[in-house]
Enzyme design. Structure first.
Site, PDB file in Angstrom:
ATOM      1  CE  LYS A  59      -1.257   1.637  -2.681  1.00  0.00           C
ATOM      2  NZ  LYS A  59      -0.039   0.794  -2.673  1.00  0.00           N
TER       3      LYS A  59
ATOM      4  NE  ARG B 117       1.625  -6.720   4.922  1.00  0.00           N
ATOM      5  CZ  ARG B 117       2.827  -6.777   4.348  1.00  0.00           C
ATOM      6  NH1 ARG B 117       3.885  -7.129   5.037  1.00  0.00           N
ATOM      7  NH2 ARG B 117       2.967  -6.465   3.064  1.00  0.00           N
TER       8      ARG B 117
HETATM    9  N1  BES Z   1      -2.851  -3.067  -2.404  1.00  0.00           N
HETATM   10  C1  BES Z   1      -1.439  -2.957  -2.302  1.00  0.00           C
HETATM   11  C2  BES Z   1      -0.696  -3.980  -3.159  1.00  0.00           C
HETATM   12  C3  BES Z   1      -0.714  -3.721  -4.633  1.00  0.00           C
HETATM   13  C4  BES Z   1       0.048  -2.719  -5.195  1.00  0.00           C
HETATM   14  C5  BES Z   1      -1.466  -4.530  -5.457  1.00  0.00           C
HETATM   15  C6  BES Z   1       0.038  -2.525  -6.566  1.00  0.00           C
HETATM   16  C7  BES Z   1      -1.460  -4.344  -6.822  1.00  0.00           C
HETATM   17  C8  BES Z   1      -0.712  -3.329  -7.377  1.00  0.00           C
HETATM   18  C9  BES Z   1      -1.009  -3.172  -0.856  1.00  0.00           C
HETATM   19  O1  BES Z   1      -1.892  -2.703   0.099  1.00  0.00           O
HETATM   20  C10 BES Z   1       0.260  -2.433  -0.680  1.00  0.00           C
HETATM   21  O2  BES Z   1       0.246  -1.245  -0.777  1.00  0.00           O
HETATM   22  N2  BES Z   1       1.347  -3.161  -0.429  1.00  0.00           N
HETATM   23  C11 BES Z   1       2.625  -2.567  -0.272  1.00  0.00           C
HETATM   24  C12 BES Z   1       3.328  -3.294   0.842  1.00  0.00           C
HETATM   25  C13 BES Z   1       4.630  -2.662   1.246  1.00  0.00           C
HETATM   26  C14 BES Z   1       4.375  -1.333   1.906  1.00  0.00           C
HETATM   27  C15 BES Z   1       5.338  -3.597   2.192  1.00  0.00           C
HETATM   28  C16 BES Z   1       3.367  -2.718  -1.597  1.00  0.00           C
HETATM   29  O3  BES Z   1       3.262  -3.768  -2.220  1.00  0.00           O
HETATM   30  O4  BES Z   1       4.050  -1.770  -1.982  1.00  0.00           O
HETATM   31 MN    MN Z   2      -1.556  -0.667   0.565  1.00  0.00          MN
END
Ligand code: BES
Ligand code: MN
Ligand code: ZN
Length: 498
Positions: free
Chosen positions: A279, A353
């Site tokens: 990230k 997931r």
């Molecule tokens: N934990 C995150 C989702 C999230 C991001 C929750 C920001 C709250 C604030 C999750 O694991 C994630 O990183 N999801 C990705 C999925 C994508 C790679 C398809 C996302 O939402 O960017």
């Molecule tokens: Mn994630």
């Protein structure tokens, strides 16, 4: 925060503050009328002079009124006397709480149960007052050694009712205390930083809960046990971390009738760096909150165990970190889930997931009546619904409707998104049974579509709480959502069964 219930002569009641309603246009509520005589008409004089009009959520804090034993009186505008909406009531009790706690008071006595609210009973009003004061009073200052905030000291809310012997109100005060304990556990766990909230620490906390509450049973699987069960998706996420994953099960058997349990599955990523699909830096600290689903499950289990609700519930928490290192999963890796289905991991940041699918397959062994998973699953959820509303998706209309209704009643709302088959093709993979990402369009729905491939054997709903589980500012911290929605859902099930 402790909650008490009181009745008896209001002018003689000792309290840091009595909170009392004024209606528009310009009339004292029934408790304020009782206080007016002993105060030698101080309150009615203020109305006549126009210092207070009764307009919704207007407030006036009055110290040292002679003839009234309480240190202060807080007049709160409660709108028209004939009745206000539920949303208006929530707004006014939140305002009262913020004035009392912002002033730094240690306790208060609320007479606001007397305010008439359309389609809501006294028990509901009692719960909303408790929730508003508890939310405003909550502080997370475990790690502050120097400046503990003075308002951290608000420690007792007294619900005042004119007469005793109202068992609905008495029960709700007791139940509210259980809710408050559950919410505190959820928020404390969620706010804890990643180095003080690892999968191991979550597992120990669960075991401690079972020690303190004999009606909770806890079971923790280590990585070797998960390996035996074939949980290749879950284990692929923990591979890049030094901290071993844990699968935590908390069982509550409150129904002697042996009804099928509700299974609650909470995403427990104690820190989500994204893994190799790392990230960006800004706000990455907030990924300590990626275990808010798990924290909610812990809080619900504590609240219902304390309240001894007549229901069977199983909490399942897959707990892991998501970190990059030489052993971490790589984009393109293919893993085999416990269900036997294979997954092409196109993005290691779509890890929620991957851990949930194995936990959901595992949940079938409890012969569930319904399964609800709770997860900070997608950033896309914030784009769709913002921070006010959780996303709700389900393979069963009746279950979706019940959860929606519980959200509306509790003031912890969720809104349903479609989970139609047309979205499934977005997660097709040329190399495995499915991919773990489905592109930018409808990101929350395709995440749920992935989970739907693991939940065909039972009635299932998914709550995406990415936008609602914590606030990034004003003040920063966990909200405890969707604990009250879930507890309301369980209570409504019990009421419907009787
Ligand atoms: N934990 C995150 C989702 C999230 C991001 C929750 C920001 C709250 C604030 C999750 O694991 C994630 O990183 N999801 C990705 C999925 C994508 C790679 C398809 C996302 O939402 O960017
Ligand atoms: Mn994630
Ligand atoms: Zn995540």
């Amino acid at each position: 925060m402790e909650i008490a219930l009181k009745h008896g002569p209001l002018p003689k009641l000792k309290s840091a503050c009595i909170i009392t309603a004024v209606h528009s246009p310009k009339s004292l509520g029934s408790s304020a009328t009782i206080l007016d005589g002993p105060s030698r008409q101080t309150l009615s004089t203020l109305i006549k002079r126009g210092d207070v009009s009764g307009k919704l959520s207007e407030t006036l804090l009055l110290p040292n009124i002679s003839g009234i034993a309480a240190d202060r009186v807080l007049l709160v505008g409660a709108g028209k006397r004939s009745g206000i909406t539920a949303a208006e009531y929530v707004k006014l009790v939140r305002k009262a709480a913020s004035v009392v706690i912002g002033t730094g008071l240690k306790n208060a006595t609320s007479t606001l149960t007397e305010v008439a609210v359309d389609d809501r009973d006294d028990a509901w009003k009692v719960q909303q007052q408790i929730l508003a004061f508890d939310a405003a009073a909550y502080r997370f200052d475990e790690f502050k050694t120097v400046t503990k905030s003075k308002s951290a000291q608000f420690s007792r809310l007294t619900i005042y009712v004119a007469a005793d012997g109202d068992s609905a109100v008495e029960n709700e005060v007791k139940f509210g205390q259980c809710l408050v304990h559950g919410l505190k556990l959820t928020k404390d766990l969620a706010n804890s930083p990643g180095n003080y909230c690892t999968p191991q620490i979550l597992a120990e906390r669960a075991k401690q809960l079972a020690k303190e509450h004999k009606n909770l049973k806890v079971d923790v699987l280590n990585e070797a046990a998960m390996e035996k069960l074939g949980m290749g998706a879950l284990l692929s996420v923990s591979k890049g971390s030094e901290e071993p994953a844990k699968l935590i099960t908390i069982k509550y058997n409150g129904d002697s009738g042996q009804s099928k349990p509700v299974v609650l599955v909470g995403k427990g990523v104690t820190f989500d760096s994204g893994g190799i699909s790392l990230k960006p830096g800004p706000q990455m600290d907030e990924m300590k909150y990626d275990m808010c689903g798990a924290a909610t499950v812990f809080g619900v289990m504590l609240a219902i165990a304390q309240a001894q609700l007549p229901i069977n519930v199983v909490g399942v928490v897959p707990a892991t970190e998501n970190l990059p290192d030489g052993k971490a999963s790589k984009p393109g890796d293919i893993v085999t889930s416990m269900s036997g289905q294979t997954i092409e991991v196109l993005n290691t940041d779509a890890e929620g997931r991957l851990i949930l699918c194995d936990a959901l397959t595992y949940s079938a062994r409890f012969d569930p009546d319904v399964v609800v998973d709770i997860a900070t699953l997608t950033g896309a959820c914030i784009m769709a619904l913002g921070h006010a509303t959780s996303a709700l998706m389900s393979n069963n209309d009746e279950l979706a409707d019940s959860l929606y209704a519980a959200g509306q009643l509790s003031g912890d709302p969720a809104w349903r998104l479609p989970l139609w088959d047309v979205y499934q093709q977005q997660i097709d993979s040329p190399f495995a049974d499915m991919a773990n990402v489905g592109g930018r369009a409808a990101g929350s729905i395709t995440a749920a579509c992935f989970l739907a491939r693991y939940t065909k054997k039972y009635r299932w709903a998914h709550l995406d709480i990415a936008g609602t589980a914590w606030n990034s500012a004003n003040p920063k911290g966990a909200t405890g959502r969707p604990l009250t929605l879930l507890v309301q859902y369980l209570r409504s099930r019990i009421a419907a069964a009787n």
